[in-house]
Design an enzyme around this catalytic site. Structure first.
Site, PDB file in Angstrom:
ATOM      1  CD  GLN A 202      29.707  -8.227  -4.859  1.00  0.00           C
ATOM      2  OE1 GLN A 202      30.641  -7.193  -5.219  1.00  0.00           O
ATOM      3  NE2 GLN A 202      28.385  -7.823  -4.606  1.00  0.00           N
ATOM      4  CG  HIS A 204      29.244  -3.032  -5.948  1.00  0.00           C
ATOM      5  ND1 HIS A 204      28.327  -2.204  -6.530  1.00  0.00           N
ATOM      6  CD2 HIS A 204      29.850  -1.847  -5.085  1.00  0.00           C
ATOM      7  CE1 HIS A 204      28.168  -1.098  -6.138  1.00  0.00           C
ATOM      8  NE2 HIS A 204      29.377  -0.779  -5.176  1.00  0.00           N
ATOM      9  CE  LYS A 205      34.374  -6.060  -4.520  1.00  0.00           C
ATOM     10  NZ  LYS A 205      32.982  -6.427  -4.127  1.00  0.00           N
ATOM     11  CB  ILE A 206      36.764  -3.552 -12.032  1.00  0.00           C
ATOM     12  CG1 ILE A 206      37.480  -2.575 -11.015  1.00  0.00           C
ATOM     13  CG2 ILE A 206      37.354  -3.214 -13.556  1.00  0.00           C
ATOM     14  CD1 ILE A 206      38.635  -2.201 -10.842  1.00  0.00           C
TER      15      ILE A 206
END
Ligand code: PLP
Length: 426
Positions: A202, A204-206
């Site tokens: 998603q 917001h992830k790394i």
């Protein structure tokens, strides 16, 4: 003599701009465009077939992912929530079962248990802010089928204790690595220690494609069952309409498949993972080295500090009343920090705000899974104050994101800001 704080009219400790926390998202560039254009040029948008045969980007991503983390199998899906539900279903979790989950995690970890028709049992976090193994032991009942353990804010759970408890009580272990891709525990990649590991891509992830997820496992049957659940059209089967090859292979699934466009973006992003991790870890260490002995603050302990992915920095103050003034003073210094728990501000990372679970809200009126006739033993009950240790820890903690884009100079200014504020307010 302490330096005058910015909030009292003194000079700011950090004078450079702050970056939003989208480590992979901010690095989207030519590599992603090239991969996506290849998919469009070939008109090959579905992993299982198209007008012409082409190697699937999703499959290539799965292969690379499995090789990197050292798992036998990897299955790409459209979100981590889908990955968690597929893993739970694959592990045989269903009506009547209880699954124990941390009370500090994004709500999706808990919702996935309800999605698999089972009842979530919400456990305490310990000072690492991951699940407290002692509380797991207290919450096991004859209905417990699995543990859903979350490597929260990038740090490993106490996997040695968790695996020992699981083995003793014949429980499955599903690792939620949505926030911890690339993290390790005693040399093993997170997600490869339990029965299944689940990841999120998603935004917001790394690394990210906006949406996306992955399940990994070393167990062929679990992989098969994840495949069966994630693709109701059974395109993945060697012969879609063949008899089941073993008892329990065929059942109705859903559609959690990953598109080739997502797979293409993720292939490019995956190539950037190691660099992002090393930058975040470098930045985190640079700040930590300068604040670890600061009076009045206690850095969050980590089960295996070498395995932390470095997405954030969390430290405790000795009293919750100090948190808001401390965070406001840091903001005035130009440091993007915040308290984590304030009972007045809803946040779906803290169980006390999971109103729909606490009140057992369901889309239909019969109330399953909580009223499921297959559930034996005492009904599972919830209340906002049922995990007081979790709330106590969260009410005293300050959180800072660590974007990979920070320079060392930025990090030094952040550390200076923390030290300045701690000298006056900690
Ligand atoms: C710990 C955790 N688990 C699960 C999820 C769900 O991920 P997704 O949005 O890919 O379904 C998230 C997303 O924020 C998360 O942080």
């Amino acid at each position: 003599m302490n330096e005058k704080l910015a909030i009292q009219g003194g000079p700011k400790a950090k004078t450079t701009p702050n970056y939003p926390m989208y480590p992979g998202g901010l690095e989207i560039g030519e590599e992603e465009k090239k991969q996506v254009m290849e998919v469009l040029d070939r008109k090959y948008l579905f992993r299982y077939y198209g007008p012409e045969c082409h190697p699937s980007k999703v499959k290539e991503f799965e292969n690379r992912f499995a090789q990197k983390v050292g798992s036998k199998y990897a299955l790409a899906v459209n979100s981590c929530t889908s990955a968690l539900i597929s893993a739970l279903v694959a592990c045989g979790v269903g009506p009547g079962d209880e699954v124990i989950v941390n009370g500090y995690t994004f709500f999706a970890s808990c919702a996935s248990i309800v999605g698999a028709k089972a009842i979530p049992v919400i456990a305490e976090a310990d000072e690492t802010l991951t699940i407290d193994p002692d509380d797991i032991e207290k919450k096991i009942t004859p209905s417990t089928k699995a543990l859903l353990v979350v490597h929260m804010r990038g740090v490993p759970c106490d996997m040695d204790r968790i695996m020992a408890i699981a083995q003793k009580n014949n429980l499955k272990v599903i690792e939620d690595c949505a926030q911890a891709l690339g993290g390790t525990y005693k040399g093993k990649y997170l997600g490869t220690i339990g029965d299944c590991g689940c990841y999120s891509f998603q935004y917001h992830k790394i690394i990210t494609a906006g949406e996306g997820g992955m399940v990994v496992t070393n167990d062929e049957r679990l992989y098969d069952r994840c495949m069966g659940y994630h693709d109701t059209a059974a395109c993945w089967r060697p012969d879609r309409f063949a008899e089941q090859r073993y008892e329990g292979e065929l059942f109705c699934g859903v559609n959690f498949r990953m598109s080739e466009l997502t797979g293409a973006v993720l292939l490019a992003q995956f190539g950037k993972l190691d660099k992002l991790l090393s930058l975040m870890r470098r930045n985190q260490k640079r700040i930590l080295d300068q604040i670890k002995d600061t009076k009045g603050i206690r850095v969050r302990p980590v089960n295996d500090a070498g395995g932390d992915v470095g997405i954030c920095l969390m430290f405790y103050l000795d009293n919750k009343v100090k948190v808001q003034p401390f965070a406001e003073a840091l903001k005035a210094e130009g440091v993007n920090a915040a308290g984590v728990f304030n009972s007045g501000i809803p946040d779906w990372h803290i169980y006390a705000h999971w109103k729909h679970v606490l009140e057992k809200k369901t889309p239909t009126s019969e109330g399953c899974p909580w009223t499921c006739p297959y559930h034996k033993g005492m009904p599972v009950e919830y209340s906002p104050d049922m995990n007081p240790n979790t709330l106590e820890y969260l009410s005293r903690v300050i959180h800072l994101d660590i974007p990979s884009q920070l320079t060392l100079e930025d990090c030094d200014m952040i550390a200076k800001g923390i030290n300045k504020v701690a000298a006056v307010l900690a």
